[in-house]
Motif scaffolding. Structure first.
Motif, PDB file in Angstrom:
ATOM      1  N   LEU A 187       0.901  -1.353   0.179  1.00 17.19           N
ATOM      2  CA  LEU A 187       0.027   0.038   0.116  1.00 17.19           C
ATOM      3  C   LEU A 187       0.791   1.439  -0.084  1.00 17.19           C
ATOM      4  CD1 LEU A 187      -2.897  -1.112   2.490  1.00 17.19           C
ATOM      5  CD2 LEU A 187      -2.993  -0.571   0.189  1.00 17.19           C
ATOM      6  N   LEU A 188       1.996   1.303   0.809  1.00 15.42           N
ATOM      7  CA  LEU A 188       2.674   2.447   0.707  1.00 15.42           C
ATOM      8  C   LEU A 188       3.533   2.774  -0.460  1.00 15.42           C
ATOM      9  CD1 LEU A 188       4.155   2.393   4.443  1.00 15.42           C
ATOM     10  CD2 LEU A 188       2.410   3.971   3.527  1.00 15.42           C
ATOM     11  N   LEU A 189       3.992   1.594  -1.141  1.00 15.88           N
ATOM     12  CA  LEU A 189       4.511   1.656  -2.603  1.00 15.88           C
ATOM     13  C   LEU A 189       3.718   2.193  -3.484  1.00 15.88           C
ATOM     14  CD1 LEU A 189       6.730   1.084  -4.536  1.00 15.88           C
ATOM     15  CD2 LEU A 189       6.035  -1.216  -4.821  1.00 15.88           C
ATOM     16  N   LEU A 190       2.374   1.801  -3.294  1.00 20.66           N
ATOM     17  CA  LEU A 190       1.412   2.081  -4.298  1.00 20.66           C
ATOM     18  C   LEU A 190       1.110   3.812  -4.146  1.00 20.66           C
ATOM     19  CD1 LEU A 190      -0.821  -0.763  -4.232  1.00 20.66           C
ATOM     20  CD2 LEU A 190       0.482  -0.008  -6.374  1.00 20.66           C
ATOM     21  N   LEU A 191       1.007   4.416  -2.962  1.00 19.81           N
ATOM     22  CA  LEU A 191       0.706   5.731  -2.448  1.00 19.81           C
ATOM     23  C   LEU A 191       2.004   6.536  -2.866  1.00 19.81           C
ATOM     24  CD1 LEU A 191      -0.955   5.311   1.016  1.00 19.81           C
ATOM     25  CD2 LEU A 191      -2.050   5.689  -1.299  1.00 19.81           C
ATOM     26  N   ALA A 192       3.257   5.767  -2.682  1.00 19.51           N
ATOM     27  CA  ALA A 192       4.372   6.728  -3.040  1.00 19.51           C
ATOM     28  C   ALA A 192       4.666   7.079  -4.759  1.00 19.51           C
ATOM     29  CB  ALA A 192       5.574   5.998  -2.584  1.00 19.51           C
ATOM     30  N   ALA A 193       3.837   6.180  -5.332  1.00 20.03           N
ATOM     31  CA  ALA A 193       3.993   6.156  -6.883  1.00 20.03           C
ATOM     32  C   ALA A 193       2.843   7.162  -7.431  1.00 20.03           C
ATOM     33  CB  ALA A 193       4.023   4.668  -7.723  1.00 20.03           C
ATOM     34  N   ARG A 194       1.852   7.450  -6.469  1.00 21.30           N
ATOM     35  CA  ARG A 194       0.671   8.149  -7.073  1.00 21.30           C
ATOM     36  C   ARG A 194       0.334   9.102  -5.859  1.00 21.30           C
ATOM     37  NH1 ARG A 194      -3.224   5.906 -10.213  1.00 21.30           N
ATOM     38  NH2 ARG A 194      -4.406   7.853  -9.799  1.00 21.30           N
ATOM     39  N   ARG A 195       1.397  10.365  -5.940  1.00 19.47           N
ATOM     40  CA  ARG A 195       1.296  11.325  -4.899  1.00 19.47           C
ATOM     41  C   ARG A 195       0.028  12.082  -4.977  1.00 19.47           C
ATOM     42  NH1 ARG A 195       5.705  12.786  -1.723  1.00 19.47           N
ATOM     43  NH2 ARG A 195       3.990  13.995  -0.696  1.00 19.47           N
ATOM     44  N   ASP A 196      -0.425  12.050  -6.201  1.00 17.41           N
ATOM     45  CA  ASP A 196      -1.938  12.841  -6.327  1.00 17.41           C
ATOM     46  C   ASP A 196      -2.874  12.112  -5.720  1.00 17.41           C
ATOM     47  OD1 ASP A 196      -1.774  10.788  -8.179  1.00 17.41           O
ATOM     48  OD2 ASP A 196      -2.912  11.703  -9.716  1.00 17.41           O
ATOM     49  N   GLY A 197      -2.834  10.829  -5.153  1.00 16.40           N
ATOM     50  CA  GLY A 197      -3.805  10.222  -4.485  1.00 16.40           C
ATOM     51  C   GLY A 197      -4.598   9.012  -5.142  1.00 16.40           C
ATOM     52  N   VAL A 198      -5.050   8.132  -4.847  1.00 22.73           N
ATOM     53  CA  VAL A 198      -5.946   7.114  -4.940  1.00 22.73           C
ATOM     54  C   VAL A 198      -7.081   6.843  -4.270  1.00 22.73           C
ATOM     55  CG1 VAL A 198      -4.208   6.131  -6.347  1.00 22.73           C
ATOM     56  CG2 VAL A 198      -4.588   5.247  -3.743  1.00 22.73           C
ATOM     57  N   THR A 199      -8.254   6.308  -4.576  1.00 26.26           N
ATOM     58  CA  THR A 199      -9.539   5.953  -3.945  1.00 26.26           C
ATOM     59  C   THR A 199      -9.270   4.364  -3.389  1.00 26.26           C
ATOM     60  OG1 THR A 199     -10.505   4.852  -5.841  1.00 26.26           O
ATOM     61  CG2 THR A 199     -10.704   7.482  -5.440  1.00 26.26           C
ATOM     62  N   ALA A 200     -10.213   4.074  -2.555  1.00 28.57           N
ATOM     63  CA  ALA A 200     -10.217   2.695  -2.029  1.00 28.57           C
ATOM     64  C   ALA A 200     -10.260   1.733  -3.227  1.00 28.57           C
ATOM     65  CB  ALA A 200     -11.217   2.814  -0.979  1.00 28.57           C
ATOM     66  N   HIS A 236      -8.112  -2.554  -6.645  1.00 27.60           N
ATOM     67  CA  HIS A 236      -7.745  -2.934  -7.840  1.00 27.60           C
ATOM     68  C   HIS A 236      -5.986  -3.340  -7.900  1.00 27.60           C
ATOM     69  CE1 HIS A 236      -7.318  -3.466 -12.220  1.00 27.60           C
ATOM     70  NE2 HIS A 236      -8.729  -3.871 -12.402  1.00 27.60           N
ATOM     71  N   ALA A 237      -5.635  -2.510  -7.581  1.00 26.53           N
ATOM     72  CA  ALA A 237      -4.273  -2.544  -7.398  1.00 26.53           C
ATOM     73  C   ALA A 237      -3.472  -3.516  -6.676  1.00 26.53           C
ATOM     74  CB  ALA A 237      -3.300  -1.063  -7.316  1.00 26.53           C
ATOM     75  N   VAL A 238      -4.333  -4.038  -5.487  1.00 26.03           N
ATOM     76  CA  VAL A 238      -3.549  -4.797  -4.750  1.00 26.03           C
ATOM     77  C   VAL A 238      -4.386  -6.241  -4.960  1.00 26.03           C
ATOM     78  CG1 VAL A 238      -3.619  -5.572  -2.471  1.00 26.03           C
ATOM     79  CG2 VAL A 238      -3.192  -3.250  -2.750  1.00 26.03           C
ATOM     80  N   PHE A 239      -5.694  -6.148  -5.269  1.00 27.29           N
ATOM     81  CA  PHE A 239      -6.285  -7.567  -5.101  1.00 27.29           C
ATOM     82  C   PHE A 239      -6.676  -7.906  -6.870  1.00 27.29           C
ATOM     83  CE2 PHE A 239      -7.090  -6.094  -0.934  1.00 27.29           C
ATOM     84  CZ  PHE A 239      -6.538  -7.092  -0.022  1.00 27.29           C
ATOM     85  N   GLY A 240      -6.523  -7.031  -7.495  1.00 25.25           N
ATOM     86  CA  GLY A 240      -7.148  -7.176  -9.084  1.00 25.25           C
ATOM     87  C   GLY A 240      -8.572  -6.889  -9.357  1.00 25.25           C
ATOM     88  N   SER A 241      -9.409  -6.729  -8.239  1.00 19.69           N
ATOM     89  CA  SER A 241     -10.597  -6.051  -8.632  1.00 19.69           C
ATOM     90  C   SER A 241     -11.102  -4.806  -7.273  1.00 19.69           C
ATOM     91  CB  SER A 241     -11.707  -7.209  -8.332  1.00 19.69           C
ATOM     92  OG  SER A 241     -11.709  -7.641  -6.680  1.00 19.69           O
ATOM     93  N   GLU A 242     -12.147  -4.232  -7.809  1.00 17.56           N
ATOM     94  CA  GLU A 242     -12.605  -3.448  -6.920  1.00 17.56           C
ATOM     95  C   GLU A 242     -13.572  -3.721  -5.787  1.00 17.56           C
ATOM     96  OE1 GLU A 242     -14.516  -0.307  -9.057  1.00 17.56           O
ATOM     97  OE2 GLU A 242     -12.736   0.086 -10.380  1.00 17.56           O
ATOM     98  N   GLY A 243     -13.703  -5.215  -5.572  1.00 20.93           N
ATOM     99  CA  GLY A 243     -14.510  -5.761  -4.603  1.00 20.93           C
ATOM    100  C   GLY A 243     -13.910  -5.907  -2.787  1.00 20.93           C
ATOM    101  N   HIS A 244     -12.856  -5.252  -2.806  1.00 21.76           N
ATOM    102  CA  HIS A 244     -12.252  -5.489  -1.531  1.00 21.76           C
ATOM    103  C   HIS A 244     -11.807  -4.169  -0.976  1.00 21.76           C
ATOM    104  CE1 HIS A 244     -11.135  -9.881  -2.066  1.00 21.76           C
ATOM    105  NE2 HIS A 244     -10.885  -9.502  -3.424  1.00 21.76           N
TER     106      HIS A 244
END
Length: 439
Positions: A339-352, A357-365
């Motif tokens: 999670l911290l790596l993904l946030l570091a690569a997207r400093r503009d922010g990301v939604t839950a 999708h980035a961690v589990f491959g879907s938006e169901g988590h």
């Protein structure tokens, strides 16, 4: 920490001898550049790729580096696994002796701290340098159950020619890492090794169960320590007129009064009492107690942390937070590192949903993502913002990434992490530079 489904080396119904011969043909084909007659398991294929980058020679690997007896003695005394060694021994040795295996316990770097077994199997181990004090990480001996399990952070069985180095083809090994049940930190590993003729799929399940049992016992020891600290501090807390909590030397909360009892407080790397800014609490006074600290939040405001450094090439990954009154380091669980790596690569922010999708491959988590981010924010107060999730605008983020893309959180299968590895490899631009540019 739950393990994923076990991936035994011997396929169901396969003849062990025929499978070993097949693996040797695969090994020869891979080293000569010819098409292989079968595919390796992904965990072995990835390990061979790492081993090649490390320059391991399959035919002339030097003997593993050994610790001096005095150093080995010190490492044993300091190992968190020393307290669960009797449990591991009682759980494994009768089975290991019956199956003609050796039992080994290593530290987090892959150094063998303890080895037990029959004279015959000890002789087999000594021929290949599998002795107490030897390093058996991938950097020393290539693909092997100990080194590969420690690298990927989950149980691994390695059979015959799945070992990259030829003189290990006579062995079958199964290993499971042992993690600190409090924070997921890698403590070491439990391994059973024997002649290749003794391979059995259930061996992997056995060492996995023993590793879990060791973690459960470590958890009970920690709870007992907190209970003792709670008893010692009870009279002191009873007279407190304001919010306060008592934590152990690692910051785990034993008791709290007039405030929400945080599970853990990040204490400064250097602590001598006095006043310090603590993530999630702000400015606090720290007073030493036998076996812990009395922490009292103060109503005054203090500046938030100014920089964050992510170390994602080591094992375990960690985050270091620097603030106005000290520096704090926190070991990360695999999920929090992702999670911290993904946030570091997207400093503009990301939604839950995007993180899901980035961690589990879907938006169901998204519920799981929000819970994990909430835990991170309790540890790293003043660092992470929400709506959308991101690092704070005034926080300087640095990434201490490994030298090669494949070594960036190598155990992670999260689609977002795999995508970052691929982008790094295709562009040739170190990911650390991308993070610094976004900062």
């Amino acid at each position: 920490m739950p393990f994923p489904p076990l991936d035994a080396a011997l396929p169901a119904g396969a003849d062990a001898r025929e499978h070993a011969l097949l693996l040797r043909r695969v090994h020869e084909a891979a080293l000569s550049g010819r098409p292989a007659p079968a595919r390796l398991r992904p965990v072995i294929q990835d390990s061979w790729s790492r081993t090649r980058r490390l320059g391991i020679d399959p035919d002339s690997t030097p003997p593993p580096r050994l610790a001096a007896p005095s150093e080995l003695h010190r490492l044993r005394e300091e190992s968190p696994l020393a307290g669960v060694l009797p449990l591991i021994r009682d759980s494994l040795m009768s089975v290991a002796d019956h199956a003609d295996h050796a039992m080994l316990v290593t530290d987090a770097s892959g150094q063998v701290l303890w080895r037990e077994g029959s004279r015959r199997v000890r002789t087999v181990c000594e021929r290949v340098g599998l002795v107490e004090g030897a390093f058996w990480n991938e950097g020393s001996t290539g693909t092997n159950a100990i080194g590969t399990a420690l690298t990927v952070g989950r149980p691994v069985q390695v059979y015959s020619a799945e070992h990259f180095v030829r003189n290990l083809h006579t062995l079958t090994c199964a290993c499971a890492p042992v993690h600190d049940p409090r924070d997921g930190r890698l403590l070491g590993a439990v391994d059973v090794t024997g002649p290749v003729s003794t391979v059995h799929p259930s061996t992997l399940a056995l060492v996995s169960a023993v590793a879990r049992l060791a973690e459960a016992h470590l958890q009970s020891l920690h709870h007992a320590h907190l209970e003792r600290l709670r008893s010692v501090a009870a009279p002191l807390l009873a007279g407190m007129g304001g919010p306060a909590l008592v934590v152990d030397d690692a910051g785990w909360t034993a008791a709290a009064v007039r405030m929400e009892p945080l599970r853990r407080v990040l204490l400064p790397a250097r602590r001598e009492g006095g006043t310090a800014w603590l993530p999630a609490l702000g400015e606090c006074s720290l007073e030493p107690l036998p076996g812990g600290w009395l922490v009292r939040p103060r109503p005054t405001e203090a500046a938030a942390p100014t920089s964050v450094s992510l170390e994602l090439g080591g094992s375990p990954p960690s985050v270091t937070v620097s603030g106005p009154s000290g520096t704090w380091s926190h070991r990360l669980t695999p999920r929090h590192a992702e999670l911290l790596l993904l946030l570091a690569a997207r400093r503009d922010g990301v939604t839950a949903a995007q993180l899901s999708h980035a961690v589990f491959g879907s938006e169901g988590h998204t519920v799981t993502v929000r819970a994990e981010i909430s835990r991170l924010r309790r540890h790293l107060g003043g660092v992470l913002a929400s709506r959308p999730y991101r690092f704070g605008d005034d926080v300087d983020v640095r990434l201490a990434a490994p030298a090669a893309p494949a070594d960036l959180l190598p155990a992670s299968t999260a689609p977002g992490v795999r995508s970052l590895r691929r982008e790094w490899e295709e562009s040739g631009l170190p990911l650390a530079l991308r993070v610094e540019a976004a900062t």
